[in-house]
Scaffold this motif. Sequence first.
Motif, PDB file in Angstrom:
ATOM      1  N   GLU A   1       1.087   0.895  10.142  1.00  0.00           N
ATOM      2  CA  GLU A   1       0.919   2.324  10.410  1.00  0.00           C
ATOM      3  C   GLU A   1       0.354   2.607  11.803  1.00  0.00           C
TER       4      GLU A   1
ATOM      5  N   ARG B   1       0.833  -1.208   0.000  1.00  0.00           N
ATOM      6  CA  ARG B   1       0.000   0.000   0.000  1.00  0.00           C
ATOM      7  C   ARG B   1       0.867   1.257   0.000  1.00  0.00           C
ATOM      8  N   ASN B   2       2.043   1.175   0.627  1.00  0.00           N
ATOM      9  CA  ASN B   2       2.981   2.292   0.608  1.00  0.00           C
ATOM     10  C   ASN B   2       4.391   1.749   0.785  1.00  0.00           C
ATOM     11  N   GLU B   3       5.374   2.635   0.720  1.00  0.00           N
ATOM     12  CA  GLU B   3       6.771   2.215   0.740  1.00  0.00           C
ATOM     13  C   GLU B   3       7.200   1.592   2.066  1.00  0.00           C
TER      14      GLU B   3
ATOM     15  N   ASN C   1       1.074  -3.833   6.672  1.00  0.00           N
ATOM     16  CA  ASN C   1       1.048  -2.402   6.946  1.00  0.00           C
ATOM     17  C   ASN C   1       1.052  -2.203   8.460  1.00  0.00           C
TER      18      ASN C   1
END
Length: 336
Positions: free
Chosen positions: A328, A271-273, A326
């Motif tokens: 986060e 989903r992101n780096e 992820n």
Amino acid sequence: MSMKITDLSMSYGKAKIIQDINLEIAEGELVALLGPSGSGKTTLLRLIAGLETPDSGNIMIDGLDATKWSVGKRKVGFVFQHYALFKHMTIFDNIAFGLRVRPKKLRPPKEAIEQKVMELLQLVQLDELASRYPAQLSGGQRQRVALARALAVEPKILLLDEPFGALDAKVRQELRKWLRRLHEHLHVTSIFVTHDQEEALEVADKVVVMNHGRIEQIGSPIEVYNHPVNQFVFSFLGRVNLFRGRFQHADSASSVGYIRPHDVMLSHEPRNESDMKVIIKHITQVGPLVRLEAEDAEAKNAIEVEMSIQQFKELNFSVGETVFANLEHIKVFQNA
């Protein structure tokens, strides 16, 4: 009754059992003292009851200094883990005991005692078992008798020391709900000791997390679970994944990251780096949840993930598959 505890400390020899406890309990609150064995929970309960004497500090009850009051003057009811019922007495006589042994001037008439006991038996849903003996009851029923006996003397404060600790998991769950309903009905200021995180979070209005004789955090169940103030509280309240090293916004190499399994989001594509590449090692269904054990593809750290069965079916993960985690929602603490 309301209660305020200020700077309370107690030692056994050189061992400090209770250290600088400060705690306020509002009238009618149901408070859980939560912590591992040896954290000082039961000692604090005994200090509140008057069964132990502090080395320093004060216990205020309804604005009066009760630190040196006797057990009787504090008007507490005590429920022990192992019931402590009189084996040779019927259930009726066990509940009536506290009223019958009062000094003659304070003892209610026989008819009033009988009426009170029958009301309590109905309250704990055991009125049909009044003539039985403790050995003829289940563990859950004996614990309800112990609670009724404590309530018979109309305590201003109800103290429960690991009240469901000796019972099996299913009975404990049933009695938690029952205790919560009973408290809502009676609204007696109540304090109970437990090392069971789920029990404290499910039953209490306020949770007091203890460790090594000190209070680590005080708050509602939602507050202490979702906003733990330190590493101990985070790791003690439920399952966690732990990561050591440098994190964004944390410069120290000794920082530690914590994230609960249900906060780890897995996906087939990043989903992101910052997503971590992991390999699924094991998949288990536990009731309505699916638990996945994964391994960081680079550092080989174990990671536990939880999701609903519906989520799992939609994502269709399999053992051996490489996916992306992820993190986060990770919370980072700095080691001292």
